[in-house]
Enzyme design. Structure first.
Site, PDB file in Angstrom:
ATOM      1  N   GLU A  37      42.786  29.488  42.852  1.00  0.00           N
ATOM      2  CA  GLU A  37      41.334  29.637  42.918  1.00  0.00           C
ATOM      3  C   GLU A  37      40.585  28.334  43.192  1.00  0.00           C
ATOM      4  O   GLU A  37      40.894  27.286  42.620  1.00  0.00           O
ATOM      5  CB  GLU A  37      40.844  30.233  41.595  1.00  0.00           C
ATOM      6  CG  GLU A  37      39.431  30.714  41.640  1.00  0.00           C
ATOM      7  CD  GLU A  37      39.252  32.023  40.907  1.00  0.00           C
ATOM      8  OE1 GLU A  37      38.101  32.419  40.706  1.00  0.00           O
ATOM      9  OE2 GLU A  37      40.259  32.655  40.543  1.00  0.00           O
ATOM     10  N   ASP A  48      49.422  39.445  37.182  1.00  0.00           N
ATOM     11  CA  ASP A  48      48.148  38.801  36.887  1.00  0.00           C
ATOM     12  C   ASP A  48      48.347  37.842  35.718  1.00  0.00           C
ATOM     13  O   ASP A  48      47.861  38.060  34.609  1.00  0.00           O
ATOM     14  CB  ASP A  48      47.099  39.868  36.549  1.00  0.00           C
ATOM     15  CG  ASP A  48      45.681  39.324  36.572  1.00  0.00           C
ATOM     16  OD1 ASP A  48      45.505  38.142  36.944  1.00  0.00           O
ATOM     17  OD2 ASP A  48      44.755  40.064  36.226  1.00  0.00           O
ATOM     18  N   LYS A  97      41.878  31.521  46.673  1.00  0.00           N
ATOM     19  CA  LYS A  97      40.981  32.498  46.042  1.00  0.00           C
ATOM     20  C   LYS A  97      39.552  31.970  46.042  1.00  0.00           C
ATOM     21  O   LYS A  97      39.293  30.849  45.597  1.00  0.00           O
ATOM     22  CB  LYS A  97      41.417  32.781  44.601  1.00  0.00           C
ATOM     23  CG  LYS A  97      42.618  33.678  44.476  1.00  0.00           C
ATOM     24  CD  LYS A  97      42.986  33.927  43.034  1.00  0.00           C
ATOM     25  CE  LYS A  97      42.104  34.960  42.392  1.00  0.00           C
ATOM     26  NZ  LYS A  97      42.583  35.328  41.030  1.00  0.00           N
ATOM     27  N   PHE A 123      37.559  44.606  41.561  1.00  0.00           N
ATOM     28  CA  PHE A 123      37.799  44.537  40.121  1.00  0.00           C
ATOM     29  C   PHE A 123      37.517  45.884  39.453  1.00  0.00           C
ATOM     30  O   PHE A 123      36.389  46.183  39.070  1.00  0.00           O
ATOM     31  CB  PHE A 123      36.921  43.448  39.506  1.00  0.00           C
ATOM     32  CG  PHE A 123      37.530  42.072  39.539  1.00  0.00           C
ATOM     33  CD1 PHE A 123      38.424  41.714  40.522  1.00  0.00           C
ATOM     34  CD2 PHE A 123      37.199  41.135  38.577  1.00  0.00           C
ATOM     35  CE1 PHE A 123      38.982  40.449  40.557  1.00  0.00           C
ATOM     36  CE2 PHE A 123      37.752  39.864  38.591  1.00  0.00           C
ATOM     37  CZ  PHE A 123      38.647  39.520  39.590  1.00  0.00           C
ATOM     38  N   THR A 133      37.928  37.302  45.626  1.00  0.00           N
ATOM     39  CA  THR A 133      37.940  37.881  44.288  1.00  0.00           C
ATOM     40  C   THR A 133      36.514  38.197  43.826  1.00  0.00           C
ATOM     41  O   THR A 133      35.552  37.982  44.552  1.00  0.00           O
ATOM     42  CB  THR A 133      38.651  36.909  43.326  1.00  0.00           C
ATOM     43  OG1 THR A 133      38.828  37.532  42.060  1.00  0.00           O
ATOM     44  CG2 THR A 133      37.865  35.620  43.150  1.00  0.00           C
TER      45      THR A 133
END
Length: 312
Positions: free
Chosen positions: A92, A17, A128, A174, A152
């Site tokens: 993203e 990450d 993403k 998450f 996400t």
């Protein structure tokens, strides 16, 4: 005994990450990711300075503004990361497009085209998107085109079900942000791993997917500590920040497998838009954390734009 990270890697694909190339080189994950927050952090990395300077120079030569530079820089960092991992790089779509299906699709196409220009094929990347209804519908279209997606900011089962209906390649529930919300709401300092609401959420999604034969990859994300990570040993994938990767590497305790696919019980019923919206609305945690996550990603995007404008 091998360390905790090595044990995890025998049962779970580990994703870094981070958008920092030096840290990816150090930890050698299968996959890695970028988002505005991670690109913002990469601006402070000496290893990224030459790449940033080259992108700024090209943007100046083309007369591009900060927004265009931000888009190309994100892909440039992703392309560099793709040379360091054997798997995929998640990239993203702007958070400000989270409620615009068509604009999200157009931006995804631009990302894929920019990667191709840099010699990175679409089978090496994941687009993403936020797990809004609009983001999930964009992913449904992209998946049909052969462009795989990572959904996400996922906090609720309704989001996970809709992603499965859309044929999404991968979801990122998450963990830590769910736990943060419940700690504040319940006035507690911590949870035991098996009682952790974030851990329980991922376990529930994993069990639902496996019991219904859903092929979408479950990738736990946003961890606060290594206990949360070890409590999800066996999950399809786990995306872990470098400091926690290092902590796992220094941990010699045994890591038993917690999650395993079981027998399937037939196909799942589809989740219509009305059920999605009502289920999300009924879940205060998911509603608040989804909105907050979109705002925070956009805030970091705006900071990034300001910094890049100064360089132009």
């Amino acid at each position: 005994m091998t360390n905790a990270l090595a044990q995890l890697q025998t049962m779970t694909v580990i994703v870094a990450d981070t958008g920092d190339a030096a840290l990816v080189k150090e930890h050698k994950p299968q996959d890695c990711t970028t988002n505005p927050s991670l690109v913002l952090a990469a601006l402070d990395s000496p290893d990224a300075e030459a790449l940033i300077a080259a992108e700024v120079a090209e943007a100046k030569a083309k007369g591009q503004d900060a927004r265009a530079l931000c888009d190309t820089l994100t892909v440039a960092i992703g392309a560099t990361l793709s040379t360091l991992v054997p798997g995929r790089v998640s990239t993203e779509v702007d958070a400000r497009l989270s409620f615009d299906t068509e604009a999200s699709i157009r931006r995804a196409h631009e990302i894929v085209e920019d990667y191709a220009r840099r010699g990175v094929e679409k089978d090496r990347i994941l687009i993403k998107l936020a797990s809004t209804w609009e983001g999930i519908q964009a992913a449904a279209t992209l998946e049909k085109e052969g462009i795989n997606c990572n959904l996400t900011l996922l906090f609720a089962m309704e989001q996970a079900k809709a992603c499965a209906d859309a044929g999404v390649f991968l979801i990122s529930p998450f963990v830590g942000r769910i736990t943060d919300w419940y700690k504040k709401a319940n006035g507690v300092d911590s949870y035991a791993p098996d009682e952790d609401p974030g851990v329980q959420s991922v376990r529930e999604i994993y069990a639902y997917y496996k019991s219904h034969g859903i092929e979408t990859v479950v990738m736990g994300a946003s961890f606060r500590n290594t206990d949360q990570i070890k409590a999800l040993a066996g999950c399809d994938r786990l995306t872990i920040a470098p400091k926690l990767l290092q902590a796992l590497r220094e941990d010699d305790s045994a890591v038993p497998r917690i999650l395993s696919p079981g027998a399937t019980s037939g196909a799942a019923e589809p989740t219509p838009e009305t059920a999605f919206r009502w289920g999300l609305n009924a879940d205060a945690m998911a509603t608040e954390k989804l909105a907050e996550g979109i705002r925070n990603f956009d805030a970091d995007h705006q900071k990034l734009l300001t910094l890049l404008a100064a360089r132009l």
